[in-house]
Scaffold this motif. Structure first.
Motif, PDB file in Angstrom:
ATOM      1  N   GLN A 195       1.863   1.692  -3.550  1.00  0.00           N
ATOM      2  CA  GLN A 195       0.667   2.062  -4.311  1.00  0.00           C
ATOM      3  C   GLN A 195       0.428   3.566  -4.313  1.00  0.00           C
ATOM      4  O   GLN A 195      -0.112   4.112  -5.281  1.00  0.00           O
ATOM      5  CB  GLN A 195      -0.537   1.329  -3.726  1.00  0.00           C
ATOM      6  N   GLU A 196       0.847   4.255  -3.261  1.00  0.00           N
ATOM      7  CA  GLU A 196       0.638   5.703  -3.186  1.00  0.00           C
ATOM      8  C   GLU A 196       1.351   6.438  -4.320  1.00  0.00           C
ATOM      9  O   GLU A 196       0.854   7.451  -4.817  1.00  0.00           O
ATOM     10  CB  GLU A 196       1.132   6.211  -1.830  1.00  0.00           C
ATOM     11  N   HIS A 256       0.820  -1.212   0.000  1.00  0.00           N
ATOM     12  CA  HIS A 256       0.000   0.000   0.000  1.00  0.00           C
ATOM     13  C   HIS A 256       0.855   1.263   0.000  1.00  0.00           C
ATOM     14  O   HIS A 256       0.412   2.311  -0.494  1.00  0.00           O
ATOM     15  CB  HIS A 256      -0.957   0.006   1.199  1.00  0.00           C
ATOM     16  N   GLN A 289      -2.989  -7.688  -0.758  1.00  0.00           N
ATOM     17  CA  GLN A 289      -2.388  -6.963  -1.871  1.00  0.00           C
ATOM     18  C   GLN A 289      -1.128  -7.667  -2.367  1.00  0.00           C
ATOM     19  O   GLN A 289      -0.433  -8.353  -1.606  1.00  0.00           O
ATOM     20  CB  GLN A 289      -2.021  -5.538  -1.439  1.00  0.00           C
ATOM     21  N   GLY A 349      -8.389  -4.591   1.990  1.00  0.00           N
ATOM     22  CA  GLY A 349      -9.451  -5.138   1.152  1.00  0.00           C
ATOM     23  C   GLY A 349      -9.728  -6.592   1.468  1.00  0.00           C
ATOM     24  O   GLY A 349      -9.142  -7.199   2.379  1.00  0.00           O
ATOM     25  N   PRO A 398       0.785   3.103  -8.389  1.00  0.00           N
ATOM     26  CA  PRO A 398      -0.334   2.152  -8.288  1.00  0.00           C
ATOM     27  C   PRO A 398      -0.277   1.048  -9.332  1.00  0.00           C
ATOM     28  O   PRO A 398      -0.843  -0.021  -9.124  1.00  0.00           O
ATOM     29  CB  PRO A 398      -1.570   3.047  -8.479  1.00  0.00           C
ATOM     30  N   THR A 409       1.027  -2.450  -8.175  1.00  0.00           N
ATOM     31  CA  THR A 409       0.331  -3.191  -7.129  1.00  0.00           C
ATOM     32  C   THR A 409      -1.035  -3.645  -7.615  1.00  0.00           C
ATOM     33  O   THR A 409      -1.539  -3.188  -8.643  1.00  0.00           O
ATOM     34  CB  THR A 409       0.146  -2.329  -5.871  1.00  0.00           C
ATOM     35  N   SER A 410      -1.636  -4.564  -6.859  1.00  0.00           N
ATOM     36  CA  SER A 410      -3.017  -4.967  -7.095  1.00  0.00           C
ATOM     37  C   SER A 410      -3.732  -5.029  -5.760  1.00  0.00           C
ATOM     38  O   SER A 410      -3.116  -5.237  -4.715  1.00  0.00           O
ATOM     39  CB  SER A 410      -3.077  -6.337  -7.782  1.00  0.00           C
ATOM     40  N   GLY A 411      -5.057  -4.857  -5.802  1.00  0.00           N
ATOM     41  CA  GLY A 411      -5.836  -4.882  -4.575  1.00  0.00           C
ATOM     42  C   GLY A 411      -5.805  -3.549  -3.852  1.00  0.00           C
ATOM     43  O   GLY A 411      -5.175  -2.585  -4.288  1.00  0.00           O
ATOM     44  N   GLU A 412      -6.487  -3.519  -2.724  1.00  0.00           N
ATOM     45  CA  GLU A 412      -6.578  -2.313  -1.920  1.00  0.00           C
ATOM     46  C   GLU A 412      -6.170  -2.622  -0.483  1.00  0.00           C
ATOM     47  O   GLU A 412      -6.340  -3.740   0.000  1.00  0.00           O
ATOM     48  CB  GLU A 412      -8.003  -1.751  -1.930  1.00  0.00           C
ATOM     49  N   LYS A 413      -5.628  -1.620   0.204  1.00  0.00           N
ATOM     50  CA  LYS A 413      -5.263  -1.792   1.601  1.00  0.00           C
ATOM     51  C   LYS A 413      -6.496  -2.187   2.413  1.00  0.00           C
ATOM     52  O   LYS A 413      -7.554  -1.572   2.273  1.00  0.00           O
ATOM     53  CB  LYS A 413      -4.654  -0.499   2.147  1.00  0.00           C
TER      54      LYS A 413
END
Length: 411
Positions: free
Chosen positions: A290-291, A287, A307, A303, A294, A297-301
């Protein structure tokens, strides 16, 4: 004395005015009713009024008794014959005319089944063994062995679409189970059988999830296991070599980038303990990457799924950063100038990212060579590719021999 006699009455005087009418007296009682007159003629009939609501339906009467059953008709007859102990009767829909017939060495049950049956073949199901079914082949299920089923092969089809093959083998489509996929169909090379279990074995195609301690494509070194989709592993993945598809044909919008836009400055290396592997590691938090990036990366923090991070992409950032560091690192060197004072061009390899500053210094032996009155200067301005040295003699005597000029360039 006595009263005298009454005199004559005089004539009546004029009538005085009529006085006001007095109040009406009470009404007298009614007289008796008179006789009723005769009835008049009947008037015309008025229009018919609307129909009133229908009354309740009465209960149904009892059902009458069932009549007597008619006489049973005569039993029909079927005249077919055969001589083989495995003979059977079937409806031959392709006959002229269609009729019951006796099968001999081939069995076919179902619409269009076994129309191209070979000797000793079996076809059960709609259009099973439909066309050119090989001898002694077995096809069970909808369109199993639909076309050109190999001789001596067995095909079991429950997929809803046709199943065929090219070699004498066992074909099963699909392979599934009603409970969780904790077992896997595999070939036991020791027992020479196809079975299920959680031990290692040769993995067949069409398996969606494999819970195995090891997977061997076919037990022969050098062959390949193809997986069309993603592979998730909760443990270590060990390989002698890992190659990642990087063909230009799967990449579009290809362009260079600089560290002005994509740089390691935005990456934050971390030391941490991995709860899955149970080991201390060095790397990144998805994450946080990702900032800034993005696309790596895949997915969300926090989630539903964990990730993931494309470490392969970080290699590209590091390589570009190193290239620019090499381009802009301080460099130094020396050249030899002859007494003809010709200009000397010094190239940079690799080129700088931007024009550097260059400082020139004559060697300490310049005085003994007669170059003490000479000045080393840069002709023009340095570029990213190099610069030119020019020696200018400020003395009255010409120099002789050679002299070394040292240079240093910094971005």
């Amino acid at each position: 004395g006595s009263t005298g006699s009454t005199g004559y009455t005089g004539s009546t005087g004029a009538t005085g005015p009529t006085g006001s009418t007095g109040s009406t007296g009470p009404t007298g009682s009614s007289g008796s009713t008179g006789f009723t007159g005769s009835t008049g003629s009947t008037g015309a009939t008025g229009s018919t009024g609307s129909t009133g609501p229908t009354g309740f339906t009465g209960s149904s009467g009892s059902t009458g008794s069932t009549g007597s059953t008619g006489a049973t008709g005569p039993t029909g007859s079927l005249s077919v014959s055969g001589s083989n102990y495995s003979d059977y009767i079937y409806w031959n829909s392709t006959g002229t005319p269609p009729a019951w017939a006796v099968g001999t060495t081939s069995v076919h049950l179902g619409g269009g089944a076994g129309q191209g049956a070979g000797v000793g073949s079996v076809a059960i199901g709609y259009q099973a063994g439909y066309s050119a079914q090989g001898s002694y082949a077995v096809a069970v299920g909808y369109q199993a062995g639909y076309s050109s089923q190999p001789a001596s092969s067995i095909m079991l089809n429950a997929s809803g679409t046709y199943l065929t093959g090219s070699t004498p083998s066992l074909y099963v489509n699909p392979i599934s189970q009603t409970t969780a996929q904790t077992n896997l169909l595999y070939y036991d090379k020791g027992g020479y059988i196809i079975t299920t279990g959680t031990t290692s074995g040769v993995l067949s195609t069409g398996i969606a999830t494999a819970y195995l301690s090891s997977i061997i494509p076919d037990g022969v070194t050098g062959n390949t296991l193809y997986v069309y989709g993603q592979i998730y592993a909760t443990g270590n993945v060990v390989a002698a070599n890992v190659s990642i598809t990087s063909d230009y044909r799967i990449k579009t919008a290809v362009r260079d980038f600089s560290t002005d836009t994509i740089t390691v400055d935005n990456l934050r290396p971390r030391f941490y303990h991995n709860e899955v592997t149970g080991r201390d590691e060095v790397g990144f938090l998805a994450h946080e990457v990702q900032e800034s990036y993005p696309f790596l990366t895949s997915g969300e923090k926090d989630g539903e799924h964990r990730q993931t991070l494309n470490y392969q992409g970080i290699i590209g950032i590091l390589v570009r950063e190193i290239q620019e560091l090499k381009q802009n690192r301080p460099r130094c060197g020396s050249v030899t100038v002859t007494d003809d004072l010709s200009d000397i061009t010094v190239p940079f390899s690799p080129a700088f990212a931007s024009p550097p500053n260059v400082v020139l210094t004559l060697a300490p032996d310049a005085e003994s060579s007669g170059f003490d009155a000479c000045l080393a200067t840069i002709h023009g301005l340095p570029t990213v590719d190099g610069f030119t040295i020019r020696i200018r003699n400020t003395g009255s005597e010409a120099p002789s021999g050679t002299v070394t000029v040292f240079w240093q360039a910094t971005a």
